[in-house]
Design an enzyme around this catalytic site. Structure first.
Site, PDB file in Angstrom:
ATOM      1  N   ARG A  34     -16.313   1.312   1.474  1.00 55.51           N
ATOM      2  CA  ARG A  34     -15.901   1.309   2.888  1.00 55.51           C
ATOM      3  C   ARG A  34     -16.783   2.254   3.700  1.00 55.51           C
ATOM      4  O   ARG A  34     -17.179   1.959   4.821  1.00 55.51           O
ATOM      5  CB  ARG A  34     -14.429   1.715   2.999  1.00 55.51           C
ATOM      6  CG  ARG A  34     -13.863   1.549   4.395  1.00 55.51           C
ATOM      7  CD  ARG A  34     -12.444   2.040   4.465  1.00 55.51           C
ATOM      8  NE  ARG A  34     -11.533   1.195   3.718  1.00 55.51           N
ATOM      9  CZ  ARG A  34     -10.315   1.587   3.327  1.00 55.51           C
ATOM     10  NH1 ARG A  34      -9.892   2.799   3.600  1.00 55.51           N
ATOM     11  NH2 ARG A  34      -9.533   0.762   2.648  1.00 55.51           N
ATOM     12  N   ASP A  89       0.846  -1.196   0.000  1.00 53.66           N
ATOM     13  CA  ASP A  89       0.000   0.000   0.000  1.00 53.66           C
ATOM     14  C   ASP A  89       0.885   1.251   0.000  1.00 53.66           C
ATOM     15  O   ASP A  89       2.050   1.184   0.417  1.00 53.66           O
ATOM     16  CB  ASP A  89      -0.888  -0.028   1.251  1.00 53.66           C
ATOM     17  CG  ASP A  89      -2.149   0.786   1.049  1.00 53.66           C
ATOM     18  OD1 ASP A  89      -2.366   1.313  -0.058  1.00 53.66           O
ATOM     19  OD2 ASP A  89      -2.939   0.895   2.012  1.00 53.66           O
TER      20      ASP A  89
END
Ligand code: ADE
Length: 370
Positions: free
Chosen positions: A246, A138
């Site tokens: 999310r 990430d």
């Protein structure tokens, strides 16, 4: 002949929508942050992630591309090509990486660039990979230079090139690696160096989810959580979720709490709207900070153009945060524009916040009596 302009001179709002003072205990402002992840939320998210490509809602183009690439790699008994996923946070980069591993029948190791500061961090990870494994990195734009340079031969030829010692006595050792797939994720593709970017065989931008996709995601999650919800209740949550799964799932959990305490399940459109108003999430999914950004642009800078740093100083919000967290959605829904002279609040933003826009093109009325 006199020409009268009928546009309103006053830019004052009919009703002021954003108090400059941040609401006390403003936890609800975290509700809309794609990156706001307490450990508990992460665990809950884990339960909700789809594990198969077929269960993944949205990002159709990426799914089609991956389906082909994975089938071809499997047929050749090779690892999948390295993949770079970019776009705003919360759109499913980690989930997609886990799905790839599960579809390919391999493990997925998850890390982030700031955890790979020292060369030995990345070396340790790479040598531990089994054939075909997925390594998810990430924030890949934040890799240190040494780590990035170690990655070049690792990605290209599955080998590590390590220098031992210094100066004239330095020796280079090559360590072979098992073939692996690097999945890099970033919100800032422009910050990647070109040698790194060029080593990815597949590059894909994740896009915001549309209302229908988000509604399906809310319905799927509600089903897993065994929280009764009507289709219009799901749509109401989806509408305020900033195009981001999310956030949709987080709003659903908060609405479920509200409905359980104040009424009874199922979650209806009316109850969802009522709950989200209480959490300060408005009908377009804007939170307190979004409204502050737009209000400051309108009130302090006549709607813009205003430079990012100036805006940041005016509202006391980190420029990087404005650019990465708030702007992408405001741009997406057409409330903000980036011009070469700075940011501009659009007519839609003025209207949404209840301001009369003096910059609107005037409607002329021609008075023939003079
Ligand atoms: N949960 C979070 N993101 C999802 C997606 N894209 N599809 C299905 N469920 C999800």
């Amino acid at each position: 002949m006199a020409i009268q302009s009928s546009y309103q001179q006053s830019g004052k709002p009919k009703e002021r929508k954003t108090d400059k003072k941040k609401p006390p205990g403003n936890d609800e402002s975290q509700l809309l942050q794609p990156e706001a992840q307490v450990e508990e939320t992460e665990k809950q998210e884990e339960k909700l992630r789809p594990h198969r490509l077929a269960d993944y809602i949205g990002q159709t183009e990426l799914k089609d591309i991956l389906n082909i690439a994975m089938q071809a790699a499997k047929a050749r008994k090779e690892s999948l090509d390295h993949l770079l996923l970019y776009g705003p946070p919360g759109l499913g980069k980690t989930t997609m990486s886990l799905i790839i591993a599960s579809e390919m029948g391999v493990n997925c190791k998850i890390t982030a660039a700031p955890a790979l500061e020292r060369p030995r961090d990345i070396v340790g990870l790479l040598v531990s990979l089994q054939p075909g494994d997925v390594l998810f990195v990430d924030e890949i734009h934040r890799l240190s230079r040494v780590t990035e340079e170690l990655l070049y031969p690792a990605m290209e030829d599955f080998r590590l090139q390590i220098t031992i010692g210094k100066g004239k006595s330095a020796k280079t050792r090559t360590i072979p690696l098992k073939p692996f797939t690097l999945v890099g994720a970033t919100t800032r593709v422009g910050s990647l160096t070109s040698p790194l970017r060029d080593r990815f065989g597949l590059l894909h931008r994740l896009r915001f989810y549309d209302l229908d996709e988000l509604t399906q995601i809310v319905l799927r999650t509600a089903n897993i959580l065994q929280a009764g919800i009507t289709p219009s209740g799901a749509t109401e949550i989806a509408r305020r979720a900033r195009g981001t799964p999310r956030i949709a799932n987080r709003l659903l959990r908060r609405v479920r709490d509200y409905v359980q305490v104040k009424a009874s399940l199922p979650i209806t459109q009316e109850l969802a709207g009522e709950a989200l108003e209480m959490y300060n999430v408005d009908s377009c999914g804007l939170d307190w900070t979004d409204r502050l950004i737009l209000t400051a642009m309108i009130e302090n800078f006549h709607g813009g153009p205003v430079g990012l740093e100036t805006l940041s100083a005016a509202i006391g919000e980190d420029a990087h945060n404005i650019e990465e967290v708030y702007e992408p959605y405001l741009l997406q829904i057409g409330f903000l524009q980036r011009t070469h002279r700075g940011r501009v609040a659009t007519a839609a933003a003025w209207e949404h916040l209840g301001y009369d826009n003096p910059n609107r093109l005037p409607l002329f009325t021609i008075n023939y009596s003079q």
